[in-house]
Motif scaffolding. Structure first.
Motif, PDB file in Angstrom:
ATOM      1  N   LEU A 193       0.814   6.547  -6.896  1.00  0.00           N
ATOM      2  CA  LEU A 193      -0.383   7.338  -7.193  1.00  0.00           C
ATOM      3  C   LEU A 193      -0.065   8.828  -7.118  1.00  0.00           C
ATOM      4  O   LEU A 193      -0.504   9.612  -7.977  1.00  0.00           O
ATOM      5  N   LEU A 194       0.728   9.222  -6.128  1.00  0.00           N
ATOM      6  CA  LEU A 194       1.137  10.623  -6.008  1.00  0.00           C
ATOM      7  C   LEU A 194       1.998  11.042  -7.199  1.00  0.00           C
ATOM      8  O   LEU A 194       1.810  12.133  -7.767  1.00  0.00           O
ATOM      9  N   TRP A 205       0.818  -1.218   0.000  1.00  0.00           N
ATOM     10  CA  TRP A 205       0.000   0.000   0.000  1.00  0.00           C
ATOM     11  C   TRP A 205       0.849   1.264   0.000  1.00  0.00           C
ATOM     12  O   TRP A 205       0.453   2.293  -0.570  1.00  0.00           O
ATOM     13  N   LEU A 206       2.019   1.213   0.643  1.00  0.00           N
ATOM     14  CA  LEU A 206       2.888   2.388   0.673  1.00  0.00           C
ATOM     15  C   LEU A 206       3.408   2.735  -0.715  1.00  0.00           C
ATOM     16  O   LEU A 206       3.347   3.899  -1.143  1.00  0.00           O
ATOM     17  N   THR A 207       3.907   1.740  -1.430  1.00  0.00           N
ATOM     18  CA  THR A 207       4.418   2.001  -2.774  1.00  0.00           C
ATOM     19  C   THR A 207       3.296   2.338  -3.752  1.00  0.00           C
ATOM     20  O   THR A 207       3.472   3.132  -4.677  1.00  0.00           O
ATOM     21  N   ILE A 208       2.108   1.733  -3.545  1.00  0.00           N
ATOM     22  CA  ILE A 208       0.955   2.069  -4.385  1.00  0.00           C
ATOM     23  C   ILE A 208       0.577   3.542  -4.188  1.00  0.00           C
ATOM     24  O   ILE A 208       0.331   4.285  -5.151  1.00  0.00           O
ATOM     25  N   GLY A 209       0.541   3.996  -2.926  1.00  0.00           N
ATOM     26  CA  GLY A 209       0.224   5.392  -2.638  1.00  0.00           C
ATOM     27  C   GLY A 209       1.265   6.337  -3.199  1.00  0.00           C
ATOM     28  O   GLY A 209       0.940   7.404  -3.721  1.00  0.00           O
ATOM     29  N   LEU A 210       2.544   5.947  -3.109  1.00  0.00           N
ATOM     30  CA  LEU A 210       3.623   6.778  -3.639  1.00  0.00           C
ATOM     31  C   LEU A 210       3.521   6.908  -5.153  1.00  0.00           C
ATOM     32  O   LEU A 210       3.664   8.006  -5.715  1.00  0.00           O
TER      33      LEU A 210
END
Length: 295
Positions: free
Chosen positions: A252-253, A245-250
Motif C-alpha cells: 500500500l505504501l 498484513w505486513l506485506t499488504i501495508g508495504l
C-alpha cells in the motif's frame, strides 16, 4: 529538464493538494468497495485467493454471486475517473502558473486563482483534444481491422497478429501525438492569452511538428519513465506479494509512492512544455490574465 524537476519537487504545497485530491477520489471508491466486499464475501475464500495475484476464474465466480452489490460501485468508479480528469483540467492553470512564478514568493492563493481562471478554456480544449483523439485513433483501428479481415485467408495467425500490432502501434503514436499537442495548447492559451481552443490546438500542432524531437521526443521520454515505474511496481508486487498484513501495508505504501511519482511526472511534463515553448517561440508573449504580481 533537471531544474524543472527541482521546481516540481520543491512545490510541496501544490504536490500535497494534487496528491490529496487523488487520494480522496480513490478512497471515495475504495472504502465503500471494501465495506461491500467485506459484507458480501461471507465465508468466501475469493479475497484470500486474489491476494497473491489476479485470477480471472476466481473473479468471475465471485462476481456471478455478488454482481448486484459490486457492479454499482464499479460504475461509481468510472464516474470518479471522470471527476479525476476534470480535476486534472482544473489544476493545469495553477501548475503552469507555478512555472511562470518559480521563485520562493509563489503563493497558493495565486495557484487557486490561476486554476479557476483557465478552467473554462481548458475544458473547451479537452473537448477538442478528445475529438481528435477519437478521430485519429478510430482511423487506425478501423484500418487495422479491415486489413485483418481482408488478409485472413492470406496470412497466418502470426502475420495477422503482426498487422494488428502495427495498427495498434500507429494508433498509439497518433493518440500520444495529439495528447502532446494538447499540453502545448494549454501553454499557448496560458502564455498568449488565447481563448480559442481550436486556434490554440492548431498553433500547438504546428509548433510540435516543427520541433518534433524536442517536444514529442521529450514527451515519449516521460512516457518511458512512467512505464518503467509501472513495471517496477509489478516487479516489487511479485517479489513482496500480499500474503499478510505486513506485506499488504508495504505494498500500500509503494502504491502511494507510485501515485505520487505519476503526479510529479505530469507536473514536470507541463513545466517542460511551458519552458520549451517560451525558449523556442519567437512571438511576443503577453501577460496571462491569471498572473498576479506577488507581494
Amino acid at each position: 529538464m533537471h531544474s524543472l524537476l527541482l521546481i516540481t519537487l520543491k512545490s510541496r504545497p501544490m504536490l500535497s493538494i494534487l496528491y490529496g485530491a487523488s487520494l480522496a477520489l480513490g478512497l471515495l471508491v475504495a472504502l465503500p468497495l471494501f465495506s461491500t466486499l467485506t459484507a458480501e464475501d461471507a465465508d468466501s475464500l475469493a479475497p484470500l485467493q486474489m491476494l497473491p495475484g489476479f485470477d480471472y476464474t476466481v473473479y468471475s465466480d465471485f462476481m456471478a454471486q455478488n454482481d448486484k452489490a459490486v457492479s454499482p460501485l464499479l460504475r461509481v468508479g468510472r464516474w470518479v475517473g471522470v471527476a479525476y480528469l476534470l480535476l486534472s483540467v482544473f489544476f493545469a492553470g495553477g501548475i503552469l502558473y507555478r512555472f511562470a512564478q518559480p521563485g520562493p514568493s509563489f503563493r497558493m492563493v495565486d495557484f487557486w486563482r490561476a486554476s479557476s481562471t483557465y478552467f473554462g478554456r481548458y475544458l473547451r480544449l479537452l473537448g477538442v483534444t478528445v475529438l481528435f483523439v477519437f478521430s485519429a485513433g478510430l482511423i487506425w483501428l478501423v484500418i487495422g481491422a479491415l486489413a485483418i479481415i481482408a488478409l485472413t485467408d492470406t496470412f497466418t495467425e502470426r502475420g495477422l497478429f503482426g498487422i494488428g500490432a502495427g495498427a495498434f502501434g500507429l494508433f498509439s503514436i497518433a493518440v500520444t501525438f495529439i495528447l502532446c499537442v494538447g499540453d502545448y495548447a494549454k501553454v499557448i492559451m496560458f502564455r498568449e492569452d488565447e481563448t480559442g481552443a481550436f486556434r490554440a490546438f492548431g498553433t500547438a500542432t504546428r509548433f510540435v511538428w516543427r520541433n518534433l524531437r524536442a517536444t514529442y521526443g521529450r514527451y515519449w521520454l516521460l512516457i518511458g519513465l512512467g512505464t518503467g515505474l509501472f513495471g517496477l511496481y509489478f516487479v516489487l508486487d511479485e517479489l513482496i506479494g500480499m500474503t499478510n498484513w505486513l506485506t499488504i501495508g508495504l505494498m500500500l505504501l509503494i502504491q502511494q509512492v507510485f501515485i505520487l511519482s505519476r503526479i510529479i511526472l505530469k507536473i514536470w511534463n507541463l513545466g517542460i512544455a511551458y519552458t520549451l515553448y517560451g525558449q523556442t517561440n519567437t512571438l511576443k508573449t503577453r501577460t496571462p490574465i491569471g498572473e498576479v504580481t506577488p507581494t
